[in-house]
Design a protein around this motif. Structure first.
Motif, PDB file in Angstrom:
ATOM      1  N   HIS A 449      17.372 -23.386 -40.167  1.00  0.00           N
ATOM      2  CA  HIS A 449      18.617 -23.708 -39.452  1.00  0.00           C
ATOM      3  C   HIS A 449      18.519 -23.335 -37.973  1.00  0.00           C
ATOM      4  O   HIS A 449      18.969 -24.093 -37.091  1.00  0.00           O
ATOM      5  N   ASP A 450      17.914 -22.179 -37.667  1.00  0.00           N
ATOM      6  CA  ASP A 450      17.816 -21.731 -36.272  1.00  0.00           C
ATOM      7  C   ASP A 450      16.962 -22.689 -35.447  1.00  0.00           C
ATOM      8  O   ASP A 450      17.268 -22.961 -34.281  1.00  0.00           O
ATOM      9  N   ASP A 451      15.891 -23.199 -36.043  1.00  0.00           N
ATOM     10  CA  ASP A 451      15.035 -24.149 -35.339  1.00  0.00           C
ATOM     11  C   ASP A 451      15.789 -25.431 -35.011  1.00  0.00           C
ATOM     12  O   ASP A 451      15.715 -25.953 -33.894  1.00  0.00           O
ATOM     13  N   VAL A 452      16.488 -25.947 -36.010  1.00  0.00           N
ATOM     14  CA  VAL A 452      17.244 -27.190 -35.819  1.00  0.00           C
ATOM     15  C   VAL A 452      18.330 -26.987 -34.770  1.00  0.00           C
ATOM     16  O   VAL A 452      18.551 -27.833 -33.896  1.00  0.00           O
ATOM     17  N   GLN A 453      18.998 -25.824 -34.828  1.00  0.00           N
ATOM     18  CA  GLN A 453      20.068 -25.544 -33.875  1.00  0.00           C
ATOM     19  C   GLN A 453      19.532 -25.444 -32.446  1.00  0.00           C
ATOM     20  O   GLN A 453      20.147 -25.945 -31.501  1.00  0.00           O
ATOM     21  N   LEU A 454      18.363 -24.807 -32.286  1.00  0.00           N
ATOM     22  CA  LEU A 454      17.728 -24.718 -30.969  1.00  0.00           C
ATOM     23  C   LEU A 454      17.460 -26.102 -30.401  1.00  0.00           C
ATOM     24  O   LEU A 454      17.713 -26.374 -29.217  1.00  0.00           O
ATOM     25  N   PHE A 455      16.959 -26.983 -31.257  1.00  0.00           N
ATOM     26  CA  PHE A 455      16.620 -28.338 -30.828  1.00  0.00           C
ATOM     27  C   PHE A 455      17.877 -29.087 -30.400  1.00  0.00           C
ATOM     28  O   PHE A 455      17.905 -29.719 -29.333  1.00  0.00           O
ATOM     29  N   HIS A 456      18.929 -28.989 -31.199  1.00  0.00           N
ATOM     30  CA  HIS A 456      20.175 -29.693 -30.873  1.00  0.00           C
ATOM     31  C   HIS A 456      20.854 -29.088 -29.645  1.00  0.00           C
ATOM     32  O   HIS A 456      21.414 -29.825 -28.818  1.00  0.00           O
ATOM     33  N   ASP A 457      20.790 -27.767 -29.502  1.00  0.00           N
ATOM     34  CA  ASP A 457      21.379 -27.120 -28.319  1.00  0.00           C
ATOM     35  C   ASP A 457      20.677 -27.593 -27.047  1.00  0.00           C
ATOM     36  O   ASP A 457      21.312 -27.802 -26.009  1.00  0.00           O
ATOM     37  N   SER A 458      19.358 -27.740 -27.134  1.00  0.00           N
ATOM     38  CA  SER A 458      18.607 -28.196 -25.967  1.00  0.00           C
ATOM     39  C   SER A 458      18.957 -29.641 -25.621  1.00  0.00           C
ATOM     40  O   SER A 458      19.048 -30.006 -24.439  1.00  0.00           O
ATOM     41  N   MET A 459      19.160 -30.476 -26.636  1.00  0.00           N
ATOM     42  CA  MET A 459      19.596 -31.851 -26.363  1.00  0.00           C
ATOM     43  C   MET A 459      20.989 -31.852 -25.748  1.00  0.00           C
ATOM     44  O   MET A 459      21.288 -32.664 -24.862  1.00  0.00           O
ATOM     45  N   ASP A 460      21.853 -30.933 -26.176  1.00  0.00           N
ATOM     46  CA  ASP A 460      23.189 -30.810 -25.572  1.00  0.00           C
ATOM     47  C   ASP A 460      23.081 -30.411 -24.105  1.00  0.00           C
ATOM     48  O   ASP A 460      23.853 -30.883 -23.264  1.00  0.00           O
ATOM     49  N   ASN A 461      22.101 -29.541 -23.789  1.00  0.00           N
ATOM     50  CA  ASN A 461      21.903 -29.122 -22.400  1.00  0.00           C
ATOM     51  C   ASN A 461      21.475 -30.290 -21.518  1.00  0.00           C
ATOM     52  O   ASN A 461      21.832 -30.361 -20.342  1.00  0.00           O
ATOM     53  N   ILE A 462      20.686 -31.216 -22.095  1.00  0.00           N
ATOM     54  CA  ILE A 462      20.283 -32.392 -21.317  1.00  0.00           C
ATOM     55  C   ILE A 462      21.497 -33.274 -21.055  1.00  0.00           C
ATOM     56  O   ILE A 462      21.621 -33.871 -19.973  1.00  0.00           O
TER      57      ILE A 462
END
Length: 898
Positions: A449-462
């Motif tokens: 879950h933490d990996d997936v959340q990191l990935f989605h958070d980074s896409m949100d930052n873009i």
């Protein structure tokens, strides 16, 4: 100006060898407060590692339960104030290079270096307008006589900074350095309710940090400040002078005067060094010298070089460790595989990255059997890149189920990626984000879950980048580059275990019970700051920024402090890394190298190595089959008639023949972008066969169309078809010249690709296919086409090598034909090598007799099940995949004669 004299500031000069200063400060701060409420204490320190150390120390001083003090670094505290008191929004620091790249049009790497310069300017020239900084730098450059073009680079960078600050201000965003600079005004306008302030572990501060500390001291009743003090170090004396000048202080000294004599261990390499450290720690654990409450720190000047290796080695020795490293999330398997998927789409599916995605166990749409086969199949298929190449790939497997599964999986994956492929050249960040989320759902992506959340958070930052910069569209490649940058700047947490492994700069203020300082080689300790491509060092010095001298002084102070305050020290360096030799760090005292020998077995691997003390060559055996297996073999793979090519293969090396021809094992090789030799040979044979069915007089005219028809029968790239056609047509005049010579001797081609078989010795029959048979009256000649250079002659045949032609001649002779010559028609050298030659004393019958003698010997050895490592020429060993395990190579020919 000194602050309010009613505020009490106790200033402690801590000698570099003193131990326990943090405990002393915390105990002093708690004296005036009643248990259990210690929330009026504010503890400020430079690193998160020091915070954890101080929290543990305070916990050991007071009885539980209690309300703890507040523990912060200065940046953490300023963010805490900002989030509580200020109306603005926080910009993640890792977004700065992305925004600078958008403004400047420069790469993310260069933009990251500009972001570091901006960070430094904000810290050393807090709240100063860019226009003022520009004018001040202009004066500095003129004073130092620095060329205008160098100032032009700086001027361009300052233009970018101005535009960035305007962009952030317009959107009400603040980066962490802006927030740090706003800290003093936050403290001034909003009351900070602390009674005791502790400032611990700092060697020096930037002007922005000094401003915040000054505001804190002014608004706190009691302040305790400790500074590691070295009268010979300008950084230490400069910071001490700032404290004494800025505040009215009571000065104290904490002195130990029991400094250890330093010595060090030299290891032969990085791996050996980490192994040695792990064995040393394990030995101390086993002997009971390390207690449960003891702190152990393993530190490196460059932890990135050692981090993964240390984690692996410590795990092998059963040593729990916590690597305190900002380790990029992009290195985690789940995030890495996601990035490879996006790289594949943006880069038109290069083999290595697309295969990594296809073999990932996190995409549940792909069956296990496909994942297991995909790596080897993609390599052997020779794919470089391209969606079409993948769709037309012919899997190298005879398993029909696997074949169909691979084709179906690739088809399904491309259907899922279809929309992403269509928009990969240009789309908005939000469109990419939504489509990528959709793709992951359809591929059944499952990860932590933490990996997936990191990935989605980074896409949100873009997507945040879109809002701030106003960018309309970008390519998937740029989107992926930004995503990788954001994930590379994201750390992830480790479990808090016994042994702390950290970068040297993160060890400030720590006093471990056991210190292992590794990697102390010249060039790494002390290290130099990154090269500044914009500001010369003279300009940095004049303007008060960090210089090389200050950078080295801070490292020296930290080294002396941590080695002086730790009672048990183990210093080491690797003398070799690859082909590079290294000297010890100049911080290590000359002539203090000591040997290290730790006896014992400390890991399961060491135990297994000790058990397997026998030589590897003891396990190498010759291949000798029993009678039952040999008879079964003679009835199947080696039944009569024997293939002539098998006879030659056996004689080159019986062992290799058995492995490759009987067991059908082949080496795992990466297919290069070239036409396979087997395919090229087939094309040549087919071309020559059809060419000589035409009239000799029209060969030149007919050759192009004949070759075109032949090539149409093969599925090969247009590039190779064009190259083959051009090469053949270029060689055609020389081929015609050779054919003229043959015809002048009266010979004409009568058969091509002629299958022949016959009993050449009673009980031994052969079969084969002759490329071409020429005839003149009742005399015959044999020709065999080859695409490479060939060595054939009396010496090779008399040694039992290259028997193919004389054995073909023997079969034809058994049919009553008189063989004049046999030759290799080399299309590489454009010539024919005949046996016998014009000057040869041997006749064709002599060569046939020699070949039959070796044939008889070959059949006898096969019948006895002898497949020994016995190469007819060691030249063949160089291309043999079996050589690392071959008795002939490793035992120098021992037992090669059976």
């Amino acid at each position: 100006m000194p602050h309010d004299p009613s505020t009490k500031v106790s200033f402690f000069n801590v000698s570099l060898d003193h131990r326990g200063s943090t405990r002393f400060l915390l105990r002093e701060s708690a004296k005036d407060l009643k248990w259990p409420d210690y929330s009026k204490i504010l503890y400020i320190t430079p690193t998160p590692n020091k915070i954890r150390d101080a929290q543990k120390t305070f916990h050991s001083l007071v009885k539980s339960p209690y309300i703890p003090p507040s523990f912060f670094t200065l940046k953490q505290f300023s963010k805490h104030l900002f989030n509580m008191k200020m109306p603005g929004k926080t910009l993640p620091q890792k977004m700065l290079p992305v925004l600078i790249s958008e403004i400047s049009g420069k790469s993310l790497g260069y933009s990251a270096s500009l972001a570091e310069l901006l960070k430094e300017l904000k810290q050393y020239q807090p709240l100063k307008d860019i226009s003022i900084i520009r004018n001040e730098f202009s004066d500095v450059f003129k004073k130092l006589g620095i060329p205008d073009d160098t100032f032009g680079k700086l001027n361009s960078a300052l233009d970018i900074f101005e535009e960035l600050q305007s962009m952030l201000l317009h959107n009400n965003y603040f980066d962490e350095d802006d927030i740090l600079n706003l800290g003093p005004s936050s403290i001034k306008h909003f009351h900070c309710n602390y009674s005791v302030l502790i400032i611990d572990g700092f060697y020096d501060m930037t002007p922005s940090e000094k401003n915040l500390i000054t505001a804190l001291v002014t608004n706190t009743d009691k302040t305790l400040i400790s500074i590691p003090y070295d009268s010979k170090n300008p950084v230490s004396t400069g910071f001490a002078n700032f404290i004494k000048t800025a505040f009215k202080t009571e000065e104290h000294y904490l002195v130990q005067n029991i400094r250890n004599e330093l010595s060090f261990v030299k290891y032969s390499g990085i791996e050996e060094e980490v192994e040695g450290i792990a064995r040393h720690i394990k030995n101390l654990y086993i002997s009971g010298r390390i207690k449960t409450e003891d702190s152990i720190i393993v530190t490196f000047p460059k932890i990135k070089t050692y981090a993964d290796l240390t984690e692996r080695v410590f795990k092998k020795y059963g040593l729990p460790c916590n690597i305190s490293l900002i380790k990029p999330a992009s290195h985690r398997p789940a995030v890495r595989d996601l990035l490879y998927l996006l790289d594949s789409v943006s880069g038109d599916f290069p083999r290595a990255k697309f295969t990594t995605f296809l073999t990932s166990r996190l995409f549940k749409l792909i069956p296990d059997e496909v994942r297991e086969e995909m790596s080897s199949i993609s390599i052997m298929s020779g794919i470089i890149k391209g969606k079409t190449s993948w769709e037309n790939m012919v899997p190298e497997t005879k398993d029909a189920f696997i074949f169909n599964s691979i084709k179906q999986v690739i088809s399904n994956v491309f259907k899922i990626l279809n929309t992403l492929i269509k928009i990969r050249d240009s789309a908005g960040a939000e469109i990419f984000r939504k489509e990528i989320k959709k793709v992951l759902l359809e591929l059944y992506f499952e990860a932590d879950h933490d990996d997936v959340q990191l990935f989605h958070d980074s896409m949100d930052n873009i997507s945040l980048f879109d809002k701030i910069s106003g960018s309309k569209a970008l390519s998937l490649k740029k989107y992926t580059d930004i995503l990788r940058h954001l994930l590379s700047a994201t750390d992830y947490k480790h479990n808090d275990e016994a042994i702390q492994i950290m970068d040297f700069h993160e060890s400030r203020g720590l006093e471990p019970d056991y210190l292992y300082f590794c990697g102390l080689r010249d060039g790494d300790m002390p290290s130099k700051p990154p090269i500044d491509h914009i500001l010369p060092d003279s300009a940095r010095t004049e303007y008060g920024l960090v210089t090389l001298g200050k950078y080295l002084s801070v490292q020296k102070l930290n080294f002396l402090r941590i080695t002086g305050s730790s009672p048990n020290i183990h210093l080491s360096y690797p003398s070799v890394d690859g082909d590079n030799l290294f000297l010890p760090s100049p911080y290590l005292p000359w002539g203090s190298e000591i040997p290290e020998k730790i006896f014992g077995i400390f890991s399961e691997e060491e135990h297994q190595v000790r058990q397997g003390t026998g030589s590897f060559s003891d396990s190498m055996n010759e291949i000798l089959l029993d009678i039952k297996t040999t008879n079964k073999l003679m009835k199947k793979e080696l039944s009569m008639p024997l293939r002539v090519t098998d006879v030659d293969s056996f004689r080159k090396c019986p062992r290799r023949f058995f492995i490759e021809k009987i067991l059908k094992l082949k080496a795992f090789e990466i297919a290069e972008y070239e036409i396979e030799a087997k395919t090229l040979g087939t094309i040549i044979h087919s071309f020559m066969e059809k060419l000589f069915k035409e009239s000799f007089d029209t060969l030149s005219d007919k050759a192009p169309s004949v070759l075109e028809k032949v090539l149409d029968d093969y599925t090969i790239d247009t590039y190779w078809k064009k190259l083959i056609k051009e090469s053949f047509l270029e060689l055609l005049p020389e081929i015609i010249e050779i054919e003229n010579e043959i015809r002048e001797e009266g010979f004409q081609p009568i058969e091509v690709e002629k299958s022949i078989r016959g009993e050449v010795i009673p009980g031994i029959s052969l079969k084969g296919k002759v490329d071409r048979i020429d005839k003149c009256n009742d005399i015959y000649r044999i020709l065999d086409y080859k695409t490479g250079s060939v060595i054939i002659g009396s010496e090779t045949i008399k040694k039992g090598r290259e028997l193919q032609l004389p054995l073909y001649a023997a079969m034809m002779k058994a049919e009553g034909m008189e063989i004049d010559k046999a030759g290799i028609y080399s299309l590489k050298d454009i010539g024919i090598k005949w046996i016998p030659t014009k000057r040869d004393k041997n006749t064709m019958d002599d060569y046939i007799s020699s070949a039959l003698k070796f044939l008889e010997e070959t059949v006898k050895e096969i019948g006895e099940g002898k497949f020994y490592a016995r190469p007819s020429d060691e030249f063949y060993c160089s291309s043999c995949a079996e050589s690392p395990f071959c008795p002939y190579i490793n035992l120098k020919g021992a037992d090669k004669n059976g």
